[in-house]
Design an enzyme around this catalytic site. Sequence first.
Site, PDB file in Angstrom:
ATOM      1  N   ALA A   1       0.838  -1.194   0.000  1.00 40.92           N
ATOM      2  CA  ALA A   1       0.000   0.000   0.000  1.00 40.92           C
ATOM      3  C   ALA A   1       0.876   1.248   0.000  1.00 40.92           C
ATOM      4  CB  ALA A   1      -0.911  -0.016   1.217  1.00 40.92           C
ATOM      5  N   CYS A   2       0.265   2.344  -0.367  1.00 35.69           N
ATOM      6  CA  CYS A   2       0.911   3.661  -0.364  1.00 35.69           C
ATOM      7  C   CYS A   2       1.565   3.913   0.992  1.00 35.69           C
ATOM      8  CB  CYS A   2      -0.160   4.714  -0.642  1.00 35.69           C
ATOM      9  SG  CYS A   2       0.407   6.401  -0.587  1.00 35.69           S
ATOM     10  N   PRO A   3       2.767   4.391   1.126  1.00 37.13           N
ATOM     11  CA  PRO A   3       3.656   4.900   0.079  1.00 37.13           C
ATOM     12  C   PRO A   3       4.709   3.889  -0.387  1.00 37.13           C
ATOM     13  CG  PRO A   3       4.563   5.496   2.195  1.00 37.13           C
ATOM     14  CD  PRO A   3       3.382   4.596   2.461  1.00 37.13           C
ATOM     15  N   MET A   4       4.513   2.620  -0.051  1.00 39.20           N
ATOM     16  CA  MET A   4       5.592   1.652  -0.280  1.00 39.20           C
ATOM     17  C   MET A   4       6.003   1.445  -1.738  1.00 39.20           C
ATOM     18  SD  MET A   4       6.678   1.317   2.502  1.00 39.20           S
ATOM     19  CE  MET A   4       7.998   0.214   2.038  1.00 39.20           C
TER      20      MET A   4
END
Lengths: 76, 159
Positions: A13-16
Amino acid sequence: MNVTKTLDATGLACPMPIVKTKKAMKDIEAGDVLEIQATDQGAKADLTAWAKSGGHELLQTEEDNGVFKFWIKKGE
Amino acid sequence: MSETKKTNIILFSGDYDKAMAAYIIANGAAAYDHEVTIFHTFWGLNALRKEENIQVKKSFVEKMFGKMMPRGANKMGISKMNFAGFGPKMIKDVMKKHNAMPLPDLIEMAQEQEINLVACTMTMDLLGLQKEELLDEIEYAGVAAYLADAEEGNVNLFI
């Protein structure tokens, strides 16, 4: 297309996806191509903007069964 | 590429969700090759507290403050639907399902990405927090240091 490195960012998921893409980019040379696979719905807008800001070239995108694929050529 | 851009975030809030937003933006900005600084002030300082109980000399009021405030990022409540601590449990389950990174992991990632974590010393005094109680390898500063960064900042946020 000659892919130098492939990054599996599926399920993240964001920000990964962007954080991992940045890390993977460090390991390749200018002109090399990084393939990124992600499932985050925002990844397309994120990676497009990220590549532009960093002076990289987004060569191609593709969606396959909910997996987004991106090919980014590293800038100078 | 042009010269390094700067992102500065003031984390005033001690809410888990708001701190999460701050740390997601910070980590994203670091991936954008920005030089990133998070200034923690007031309740936001609790995100930097160590989880363990550190024995330091404090006045009675400072001790009360220390007890009433969350000890570390994982203990913070959420800004809406906290339900006396049940809300954070629910949201952490949902986050796990969606592979979203928990706040303590986001903070660790921030340190890995060399984001500058700064604690405001004036509010540390107000809340009775001491350096020993906060994470190692953070910086201490005041408003002038923040302004020096902010006036050169491309992204400045107050959360």
